[in-house]
Design an enzyme around this catalytic site. Structure first.
Site, PDB file in Angstrom:
ATOM      1  CB  SER A  79      -0.874  -0.008   1.259  1.00 42.11           C
ATOM      2  OG  SER A  79      -1.476   1.253   1.489  1.00 42.11           O
ATOM      3  CE1 TYR A 109      -4.337  -2.024   4.675  1.00 41.26           C
ATOM      4  CE2 TYR A 109      -3.537   0.221   4.370  1.00 41.26           C
ATOM      5  CZ  TYR A 109      -3.937  -0.990   3.846  1.00 41.26           C
ATOM      6  OH  TYR A 109      -3.937  -1.185   2.483  1.00 41.26           O
TER       7      TYR A 109
END
Length: 255
Positions: free
Chosen positions: A139, A152
């Site tokens: 990401s 995350y």
């Protein structure tokens, strides 16, 4: 193009989003694909129009080591080899350190990091035989921090550095490992953002191309890194983010 004719690819999280788009791209280029995901119904629905002779659906919870071992064994039993592992399974987790529970932290680490570790370890003996490759889906959070996504961000940063370690340790075997780092991409993981005009306005301030990415665009980058066109690329983190990480700050929409 038929860059993957005769190749065998494992794709986790292949029942939706980026994972499903990657499956379709590999199949379109001639590969046989083992498709994993937790939900059998979702896998079957996604695969209904795919080439049935070149796919193997294998429901699994890849946060668990025995399931990862079983996926790899099934791939070799069905197709005889493994050429590429794509770790696309994962989960989002919204919350600061203060409001992230122990259970949520462990679930995020399991889905986003443990899955990559366990499947990589299981697949490496086979990838060394084929001089294969690993593409992990990280990401933009692999490259920098952001607001309200502590777990995350930590997990995706771990994925990128684990990938670098695998690249270092396995280059001598001809095995490559790279990370694709998507920015805001239209999948089920970001439905809340895509439905919030105020959040989208913040997002466009940070994304020069001023739109969200498509799963198929991330799949193109995954396919490139898995292909022979990327033979001299390993240990890389490739941002596929509409330019977000070239701006002067990270994602701000959770602030």
């Amino acid at each position: 193009m038929n860059r993957f004719t005769g190749k065998v690819i494992i794709v986790t999280g292949g029942g939706s989003g980026i994972g499903e788009a990657a499956v379709r791209r590999f199949l379109a280029e001639g590969a046989s694909v083992v498709i994993t995901g937790r939900n059998r119904d979702r896998l079957e629905k996604a695969a209904a129009d795919m080439a049935q002779d070149r796919i193997l659906l294998f429901p699994a919870d890849v946060s668990k080591r025995p399931d990862c071992d079983a996926v790899v064994s099934a791939a070799v039993e069905r197709f005889g080899r493994i050429d590429t592992l794509v770790n696309a399974a994962g989960m989002n987790l919204v919350g600061t350190v203060d409001d992230t529970s122990d259970d949520d932290w462990r679930a995020c680490m399991g889905a986003d990091v443990d899955s990559v570790f366990f499947l990589t370890r299981a697949a490496l003996p086979h990838l060394r035989k084929t001089k294969g490759s690993i593409v992990n889906v990280g990401s933009v959070s692999s490259l920098g921090g952001g607001w309200s996504h502590a777990g995350y961000n930590a997990a995706k940063a771990a994925v990128a550095n684990l990938t670098r370690s695998v690249a270092c340790d396995n280059g001598k075997y001809g095995v490559r490992a790279n990370t694709v780092c998507p920015g805001l991409t239209v999948t089920g993981m970001v439905d809340a953002i895509m439905e919030d005009e105020a959040l989208l306005e913040k997002a466009w301030e940070r994304i020069p191309l001023r739109r969200a990415g498509k799963p198929e665009e991330i799949a193109s980058a995954i396919a490139f890194l898995a292909s022979n066109e990327a033979q001299w690329i390993t240990g890389a983190t490739l941002a596929v983010d509409g330019g977000q990480t070239c701006t002067d700050g990270g994602p701000e929409w959770g602030k």
